[in-house]
Design a protein around this motif. Structure first.
Motif, short mmCIF file in Angstrom:
data_model
loop_
_atom_site.label_atom_id
_atom_site.label_comp_id
_atom_site.label_asym_id
_atom_site.label_seq_id
_atom_site.Cartn_x
_atom_site.Cartn_y
_atom_site.Cartn_z
N ASN A 1 -2.63 -6.19 -2.23
CA ASN A 1 -2.32 -6.07 -3.65
C ASN A 1 -3.55 -5.61 -4.44
OD1 ASN A 1 0.46 -6.70 -3.90
ND2 ASN A 1 -0.02 -8.84 -3.51
N GLU A 2 -4.69 -6.21 -4.13
CA GLU A 2 -5.94 -5.83 -4.80
C GLU A 2 -6.38 -4.42 -4.39
OE1 GLU A 2 -7.47 -7.57 -7.26
OE2 GLU A 2 -5.72 -8.87 -7.10
N PHE A 3 -6.23 -4.11 -3.11
CA PHE A 3 -6.61 -2.79 -2.59
C PHE A 3 -5.74 -1.70 -3.23
CE2 PHE A 3 -6.87 0.14 1.31
CZ PHE A 3 -8.08 0.69 0.89
N LYS A 4 -4.47 -2.00 -3.40
CA LYS A 4 -3.55 -1.06 -4.05
C LYS A 4 -4.03 -0.74 -5.46
CE LYS A 4 1.07 -1.08 -6.03
NZ LYS A 4 2.30 -1.85 -6.19
N ILE B 1 0.84 -1.20 0.00
CA ILE B 1 0.00 0.00 0.00
C ILE B 1 0.88 1.26 0.00
CG2 ILE B 1 -1.70 1.28 1.37
CD1 ILE B 1 -2.85 -1.18 -0.01
N LYS B 2 2.06 1.16 0.59
CA LYS B 2 2.96 2.31 0.66
C LYS B 2 3.37 2.80 -0.73
CE LYS B 2 6.47 1.76 3.31
NZ LYS B 2 7.53 1.41 4.26
N TYR C 1 -13.32 -8.45 3.04
CA TYR C 1 -14.27 -7.89 2.08
C TYR C 1 -13.75 -8.07 0.67
CZ TYR C 1 -16.82 -5.47 5.80
OH TYR C 1 -17.56 -5.17 6.92
N SER C 2 -14.69 -8.14 -0.29
CA SER C 2 -14.27 -8.22 -1.68
C SER C 2 -13.88 -6.83 -2.17
CB SER C 2 -15.41 -8.77 -2.55
OG SER C 2 -16.45 -7.82 -2.65
#
Length: 173
Positions: A83-86, A44-45, A155-156
């Motif tokens: 990874n998905e959130f990024k 995320i960084k 969460y998705s």
């Protein structure tokens, strides 16, 4: 008649082989270093700014509305989610509205107590701050936490995208 191969061809071949071997070792070292770095830090960084625990109160004065993502950089169970959130953060163009707080090396209970005492908007929010959440997303509005998502890694990405749009954090909303 015997064909004679010039000596310079052997030299060129030797140099090419040596350079190829050195390049392979360099790329291998770079790959291992990158892998170790991301095992110890959150991906995320790469897309959002990192904030320290003691900087939250100053940031709430500067910015009225933002999301704070809190997790351990070393927790392997949230790496796939991160990874998905990024990707979602980059796609939603909300990098300026999301901050990351790494919980490695800090007392999470003290952090949560501070969030409850100093930033919770109401008792519902106070009660929803969990000490057992691996990854948590806090929405700050007007310097106070207005909403909390505990164990956000469960969460998705689709659900998180809806939440980001609902909160108005996305510049694409």
């Amino acid at each position: 008649m015997e064909r004679k191969i010039p000596r310079k061809n052997y030299i060129i071949l030797a140099v090419t082989i040596i350079l190829t071997v050195l390049l392979v070792f360099y790329l291998r070292g770079w790959y291992i270093t990158t892998k170790d770095y991301y095992a110890q830090n959150s991906v995320i960084k790469d897309v959002v700014r990192e904030i320290k625990e003691d900087e939250i109160s100053n940031y709430t004065l500067e910015s009225g509305k933002f999301a704070l993502y809190v997790s351990s950089g070393q927790n392997t169970s949230v790496k796939d989610f991160e990874n998905e959130f990024k990707k979602l953060i980059a796609k939603s163009n909300c990098q300026n509205n999301v901050l990351y707080l790494n919980t490695d090396g800090i007392d999470v209970k003290n952090l949560n107590d501070s969030l409850r005492d100093n930033f919770a908007k109401n008792d519902r929010v106070k009660n929803s701050i969990s000490d057992n959440s691996m990854a948590t997303l806090y929405l700050f509005e007007e310097g106070k936490i207005s909403s909390v998502i505990n164990n956000v890694d469960n969460y998705s990405v689709k659900s998180i995208n809806k939440i980001i749009k609902k909160w108005g954090l996305s510049d694409n909303a």
